[in-house]
Design an enzyme around this catalytic site. Structure first.
Site, short mmCIF file in Angstrom:
data_model
loop_
_atom_site.label_atom_id
_atom_site.label_comp_id
_atom_site.label_asym_id
_atom_site.label_seq_id
_atom_site.Cartn_x
_atom_site.Cartn_y
_atom_site.Cartn_z
N HIS A 1 1.43 -16.73 -4.60
CA HIS A 1 0.25 -16.46 -5.44
C HIS A 1 0.63 -16.06 -6.87
CE1 HIS A 1 -2.60 -15.82 -1.76
NE2 HIS A 1 -2.22 -17.06 -1.93
N THR B 1 0.85 -1.21 0.00
CA THR B 1 0.00 0.00 0.00
C THR B 1 0.88 1.25 0.00
OG1 THR B 1 -0.19 -0.04 2.41
CG2 THR B 1 -1.97 -1.11 1.18
N ARG C 1 -8.41 -5.87 2.14
CA ARG C 1 -9.23 -5.79 3.35
C ARG C 1 -9.07 -4.49 4.13
NH1 ARG C 1 -7.93 -11.04 2.73
NH2 ARG C 1 -9.68 -12.47 2.69
#
Ligand code: NAD
Length: 251
Positions: free
Chosen positions: A122, A29, A37
């Site tokens: 991922h 971020t 979330r």
């Protein structure tokens, strides 16, 4: 920044010869990529069920147009640079203070910052793969962005291209490596993850069942705060500055 908590972290890290870091969307971020979330995350703005119903392997296979209309809006990350936190972890690896990073992120920012030992469970949104098994060619996201059609096709064989990321319903990449790295760690530091997503959250849980040296650096609560030896709340500071201060105190 709570100086006493930082001292505690420094003394734990100073006596560790195998520190492994687990990172989630929160570390990026500060580079400009929103998490899922957090306050502005898509789980809050769109609802978790809706997101999960699209970003999964069966939607990709059944209705690639629907998948890509959403994917291109949400996951086509703007070209951003690694944050101070990514750079600090790369620097700490160079100094031998961090042995490996296991990340849930798909933005490739750890590698871009210079971290060498990265397990991206991922996958990586910068790559696409042709789904025709006999072809299986990889393409960069820059090339795929130039394809005008909503569903990108392989320039070589016409097969549908799939982002090289783990969709819901798919197994993670490097499962064994990631688990082994984490379970062999002397100290585990979790940064910017709510520890909601399995199996990685399960590995952290397993680590904390056997060993005590779990450190969490996060904005807001995580599912494993109760098990952490030290929890550093990022608050108004930044994860980058916290890591910089820890590294400075390590001398
Ligand atoms: P998450 O969204 O569940 O949790 C992120 C956590 O980081 C939250 O608790 C949030 O409050 C915290 N956070 C936000 N800003 C922070 C900061 N500056 N410093 C420290 N903490 C901060 O993330 P997750 O657990 O990684 O799981 C989300 C899933 O979504 C993952 O599977 C991941 O693959 C994917 N995802 C990846 C990216 C990316 O690659 N950058 C971005 C969004 C989502």
């Amino acid at each position: 920044m709570d100086s006493k908590l930082l001292d505690q972290v420094v003394s734990v890290l100073a006596s560790s010869n195998n520190t492994v870091v687990v990172t989630g969307a929160g570390i990026s971020t500060e580079a400009g990529i929103p998490d899922f979330r957090g306050e502005k995350g898509i789980y809050r703005t769109m609802g978790e069920d809706r997101v999960m119903s699209i970003i999964n392997i069966s939607t990709f296979q059944r209705d690639p147009k629907r998948f890509y209309e959403f994917y291109r809006q949400v996951f086509d990350f703007p070209p951003v640079e690694p944050s101070l936190a990514h750079k600090m972890l790369a620097d700490m690896e160079k100094k031998g203070r961090v042995k490996a990073v296991v990340t849930q992120n798909i933005d490739g920012l750890h590698e871009k910052a210079g971290s060498k030992n990265v397990i991206a469970v991922h996958g990586n949104a910068d790559r696409f793969i042709c789904t025709r098994r006999r072809c299986g060619k990889y393409y960069s996201s820059d090339l795929v962005r130039e394809i005008k059609e909503i569903v990108p096709e392989c320039p070589e064989c016409g097969g549908i291209l799939k982002p090289d990321v783990v969709l819901f319903g798919e197994p993670i990449q490097g499962y064994i490596d990631a688990r082994e790295r984490i379970m062999a760690a002397r100290v585990l530091v979790v940064i910017g993850s709510s520890l909601t997503v399995y199996p990685l959250a399960g590995f952290v849980k397993e680590f904390s069942t056997f060993y005590q040296d779990l450190i969490i650096i996060n904005k807001g609560p995580t599912h494993m705060d109760h098990a952490a030896l030290v929890k550093i709340e990022v608050g108004d500071s930044s994860t980058g500055k916290i890591l910089q201060e820890i590294d400075r105190r390590l001398g």
